[in-house]
Scaffold this active site. Structure first.
Site, PDB file in Angstrom:
ATOM      1  CG  HIS A 117      39.569  24.706  37.251  1.00  0.00           C
ATOM      2  ND1 HIS A 117      40.651  25.259  36.619  1.00  0.00           N
ATOM      3  CD2 HIS A 117      39.310  23.551  36.593  1.00  0.00           C
ATOM      4  CE1 HIS A 117      41.026  24.474  35.617  1.00  0.00           C
ATOM      5  NE2 HIS A 117      40.226  23.429  35.585  1.00  0.00           N
ATOM      6  CG  ASP A 147      42.558  27.832  37.726  1.00  0.00           C
ATOM      7  OD1 ASP A 147      41.974  27.415  38.746  1.00  0.00           O
ATOM      8  OD2 ASP A 147      42.515  27.243  36.628  1.00  0.00           O
ATOM      9  CG  ASN A 219      44.999  17.022  29.419  1.00  0.00           C
ATOM     10  OD1 ASN A 219      44.280  16.672  28.498  1.00  0.00           O
ATOM     11  ND2 ASN A 219      46.169  16.454  29.660  1.00  0.00           N
ATOM     12  CB  SER A 220      42.324  21.182  34.484  1.00  0.00           C
ATOM     13  OG  SER A 220      41.577  21.702  33.420  1.00  0.00           O
ATOM     14  CB  ILE A 279      43.767  50.132  32.588  1.00  0.00           C
ATOM     15  CG1 ILE A 279      43.874  48.622  32.823  1.00  0.00           C
ATOM     16  CG2 ILE A 279      44.493  50.923  33.655  1.00  0.00           C
ATOM     17  CD1 ILE A 279      45.290  48.088  32.764  1.00  0.00           C
TER      18      ILE A 279
END
Length: 477
Positions: A117, A147, A219-220, A279
């Protein structure tokens, strides 16, 4: 005061002072010193900035706005009262969107890991090193499901991080993050591991590491270190109701990220195993309904037609207890395990079906690029049947059965006061199973409903907008 008594007081004071110094020293020893770790690891942490060109929809001064699509009366008003200026052709101007994130160098020749992202849809990616030099980055590949993104910059003898083993990480262990929150390069924050194996909505293939490390925008993509200075995760998400840090941060385990990066480097894409099932979690009431001793496993709510599970004999209502010898404690454990297999590899499943344990061997397939969606179909006018649950139901039409890949079942036409209303059933919902029995028609549904036990959890399989799940209810005496 006598001299002996004075000496006694002085000795007591000295003892207390020494005890305080000892306790202070012990407290200082108990707190970790991050300085050496930061000095050694920081050079391999990078700032990542991106640029993306977007159409500019703003109207220039004195320019006539695009009035297409307005109701005629409003369009005529603006045309009469606004100066007649030429309109700007659509899409002839552009604006530039920028974003910031973090990353870290995993090889001296310039491979960099970050979040998908952070770099998604970017036209230009700039990697800024710790010495503030900037390098153009090439996007090697991305994996939106985890990601993770892999970048490549031209460089030699670049500083690199040490990679750890996220499996060995323990809850309560100290961890540290380095990144660029709000653009402040190489900011350091610390905390502890709060939990492991967390599953977040729409991220079923990542067993996240939960921490209380302060993580903010920017920070990502940055690294999460253990006290050995090894990267154990990629900081990816926070849980927040305020838009800022609230003590809940989530990191992608480095084991997952490295597996993804290796596949991206080799093939440019990521391959995962696939069973072809939907599920759900087994709660206390479902466990009672399916005859389990305790809540555990993954309940099969839907089996996709012609998928690996269907070909291997897995059925709706089966509870998967283990795969290849590894227990399924939570339903989220299953996608992690299946995703780690390759197309054609065997999944040995231990299941419970109708209260009995049995084993199945299934050859997994390759996870499709697109999610499978099943349409709800159109409602038919079949004969209705009412029952003690407080619902009026009708047989499914042939079109509905085909669309939902069902052999039988009923559609709810009306919900009255009663158990059905209390558990949230709605008109249009489709019921395919009741009390662990498949339903062929509205008549069968009514007959099964008459024999339902009281004061015990009873399961019902419901499809809403093509999505299936089991729910439970109890009939009072």
């Amino acid at each position: 005061m006598s001299i002996p008594r004075l000496k006694s007081y002085l000795m007591m004071f000295a003892a207390v002072l020494m005890l305080g110094q000892v306790l202070t020293a012990q407290a200082e020893e108990a707190l970790p010193d991050f300085t050496t770790l930061v000095e050694q690891a920081s050079p391999a942490v990078v700032n990542i900035s991106t640029k993306q060109k977007l159409p500019d929809r703003r109207i220039a001064a004195g320019q006539m706005p695009d009035l297409e699509g307005l109701p005629p009366m409003f369009r005529e008003f603006f045309e009469r009262n606004m100066p007649q200026q030429p309109r700007s052709p659509r899409g002839d101007r552009q604006r530039e969107a920028q974003s910031l994130g973090s990353g870290f160098i995993i090889s001296s020749d310039g491979y960099v890991l970050t979040n998908n992202h952070v770099v998604a849809d970017a036209d230009e990616i700039i990697v800024r090193l710790s010495d503030r030099s900037e390098l153009q980055a090439k996007l090697v590949g991305t994996d939106p499901r985890t990601d993770v993104a892999l970048l490549k910059v031209d460089g030699k003898n670049l500083p690199t991080v040490k990679l750890g083993d996220s499996e060995k990480l323990k809850v309560g262990e100290w961890v540290l993050a380095i990144g660029s929150p709000f653009g402040f390069d190489h900011s350091v924050t610390k905390g502890i591991v709060s939990a492991k194996g967390r599953t977040l909505p729409n991220d079923t293939y990542v067993p996240f590491i939960q921490t209380d490390v302060a993580i903010n925008p920017g920070n990502s993509g940055g690294p999460l270190f253990n006290m050995k200075g090894e990267v154990v995760g990629i900081n990816s998400q926070i849980f927040t109701r305020s838009g800022g840090f609230m003590g809940l941060s989530f990191a992608i385990p480095i084991d997952v990220a490295i597996d993804v990066s290796n596949q991206l480097k080799k093939d440019g894409k990521v391959s995962r195993g696939w069973l072809g099932v939907v599920i759900q979690e087994v709660n206390k009431d479902l466990a009672e309904s399916f005859g389990l001793d305790k809540p555990a496993g993954a309940l099969v709510a839907q089996v996709l037609e012609n998928g690996p599970a269907a070909k291997g004999g897995l059925q709706v209502g089966d509870v998967i207890l283990s795969m290849n010898g590894q227990p399924i404690v939570m339903s989220a454990d299953l996608p992690h395990l299946v995703g780690g297999l390759k197309d054609g590899e065997k999944a040995k499943l231990e299941i419970i079906r109708n209260g009995k344990r049995q084993n199945l061997d299934i050859s997994v397939g390759a996870l499709p690029d697109d999610d499978v969606e099943i349409g709800a179909g159109t409602e038919g006018g079949a004969e209705r049947s009412s029952n003690r649950l407080g619902v009026s139901v009708a047989d499914l039409t042939a079109e509905q059965k085909k669309s939902l890949e069902l052999k039988g079942g009923v559609v709810i036409k009306e919900v009255q006061d009663g158990p059905a209303a209390m558990i949230g059933l709605r008109p249009g919902d489709v019921i395919s199973h009741l009390n662990n029995q498949a339903i062929g028609s509205a008549k069968e549904f009514t007959e099964i409903a008459k024999e339902l036990p009281k004061n015990r959890s009873v399961s019902m399989r419901v499809l809403r907008q093509g999505r299936a799940s089991f729910i439970t209810f109890k009939l009072a005496e």
